[in-house]
Design an enzyme around this catalytic site. Structure first.
Site, PDB file in Angstrom:
ATOM      1  N   ILE A 144     -77.013 -20.142 -18.169  1.00  0.00           N
ATOM      2  CA  ILE A 144     -76.462 -19.946 -19.509  1.00  0.00           C
ATOM      3  C   ILE A 144     -76.295 -21.287 -20.221  1.00  0.00           C
ATOM      4  O   ILE A 144     -76.602 -21.424 -21.409  1.00  0.00           O
ATOM      5  CB  ILE A 144     -75.116 -19.200 -19.441  1.00  0.00           C
ATOM      6  CG1 ILE A 144     -75.303 -17.817 -18.797  1.00  0.00           C
ATOM      7  CG2 ILE A 144     -74.510 -19.040 -20.833  1.00  0.00           C
ATOM      8  CD1 ILE A 144     -74.006 -17.084 -18.490  1.00  0.00           C
TER       9      ILE A 144
ATOM     10  N   TYR B 103     -62.996 -16.371  -6.177  1.00  0.00           N
ATOM     11  CA  TYR B 103     -63.703 -16.627  -7.436  1.00  0.00           C
ATOM     12  C   TYR B 103     -62.960 -15.997  -8.608  1.00  0.00           C
ATOM     13  O   TYR B 103     -62.685 -16.641  -9.627  1.00  0.00           O
ATOM     14  CB  TYR B 103     -65.128 -16.063  -7.350  1.00  0.00           C
ATOM     15  CG  TYR B 103     -65.888 -16.086  -8.650  1.00  0.00           C
ATOM     16  CD1 TYR B 103     -66.488 -17.253  -9.108  1.00  0.00           C
ATOM     17  CD2 TYR B 103     -66.011 -14.933  -9.438  1.00  0.00           C
ATOM     18  CE1 TYR B 103     -67.182 -17.277 -10.310  1.00  0.00           C
ATOM     19  CE2 TYR B 103     -66.702 -14.945 -10.632  1.00  0.00           C
ATOM     20  CZ  TYR B 103     -67.286 -16.121 -11.071  1.00  0.00           C
ATOM     21  OH  TYR B 103     -67.971 -16.147 -12.261  1.00  0.00           O
TER      22      TYR B 103
END
Length: 312
Positions: A13, A147
């Site tokens: 990204i 995470y």
């Protein structure tokens, strides 16, 4: 000239964002340790950006860069972007996914750096398997892995540093982003990048679960447009979902992709993995309220992805 820092800017990204900002005429500085990003993602703009191969966990390096950089915008994409990896290496991933973020925000605060926006990229993983559906930004959260825990903590730090210390901040939650430059060679890659590689190379694909698990896929170019719009056109200290607002079973996505590629995927089924989410769909009303509308359908995005991968 607008000066922009992108951490993790050699990643999937981040590199798309760098290309878009360069095209917009901005001066772009990229920091990436290349543990997950790839330098070739930036090859065609390498003479138009400043690139540092460095970890965001190096406080002195980051402090020096922030102090001298005079950045208008900071896009914080640097992360160990793997749920599975965070389960295997919780402390290391914590240093990258939370400690480095808070350290950067604290340096901005204590040095009164006059930035226009600090944007932190979080994840739909923060929602876990909560019953709220679709997921709104105010839904309950249930982070199931290190995470997800770090992403949620870091987005709260981001928004609350804005509220407490008058720093222009915003956070976004990515749902399932896909498109060219996704690295298919890591076991932690996005599912569509792995499907793409398996289709192209006629290799077996391991499907965890029965394929009924749903995801909200959004094409990477739509994501980049949303990031720029949120950072430059909004003032609210808040969190935005970035997604299409659609829910598609993974097995249906695979069948659609098979039709586009003109070949069948050899699927090996295994038990669902610990921490995997069964249903995922975003409420994107908030994103739409600022005038954003995705331009890429799933079929068109997959078609473009397949064309890119076939050529590269």
């Amino acid at each position: 000239m607008t000066k922009v820092l992108i951490t993790g800017g050699a990643g999937f990204i981040g590199s798309f964002l760098a290309h878009k900002l360069v095209a917009n005429g901005d001066k772009v500085i990229v920091v990436d340790d290349l543990s997950m990003g790839r330098l070739e993602n930036l090859t065609d703009i390498k003479d138009e950006i400043v690139f540092y191969k460095h970890t965001v966990c190096d406080e002195q390096f980051m402090h020096d860069l922030l102090l001298k950089g005079n950045f208008d915008y900071i896009y914080y994409l640097a992360a160990v972007s793997s749920v599975a990896d965070s389960v295997v290496r919780p402390w290391y991933t914590h240093l990258v996914n939370q400690e480095s973020v808070v350290n950067t925000l604290e340096f901005i605060r204590t040095n009164h750096l006059p930035i226009k926006k600090f944007l932190f990229t979080s994840s739909a993983a923060v929602y876990g398997n909560t019953a709220d559906f679709p997921k709104t930004e105010n839904s309950h959260v249930d982070p199931l892995t290190p995470y997800a825990i770090d992403k949620y903590a870091s987005e709260r730090y981001t928004v609350d540093y804005g509220r407490l210390y008058d720093i222009p901040t915003v956070a976004v939650r990515f749902f399932n982003v896909y498109g060219p430059r996704q690295n298919p060679n890591s076991e932690y890659s996005g599912v569509l990048s792995i499907v793409t590689k398996c289709l192209k190379e006629n290799k077996p694909f391991t499907l965890y679960g029965d394929g009924s698990q749903t995801r909200d896929f959004i094409y990477v170019e739509d994501v980049v447009d949303a990031l720029i719009k949120i950072s430059t056109e909004t003032d609210e200290l808040t969190v935005y979902n970035i997604a299409n607002g659609d829910e598609t079973p993974l097995i249906d996505v695979i069948r659609t992709y098979e039709n586009i590629a003109g070949s069948k995927l050899n699927i090996i089924k295994k038990e669902a993995r610990l921490g995997d989410i069964s249903k995922s769909r975003a409420d994107v009303s908030k994103l739409k309220s600022i005038g954003f509308k995705p331009q890429w359908s799933l079929h068109d995005g997959l078609t473009n992805y397949w064309k890119y991968y076939s050529k590269n």
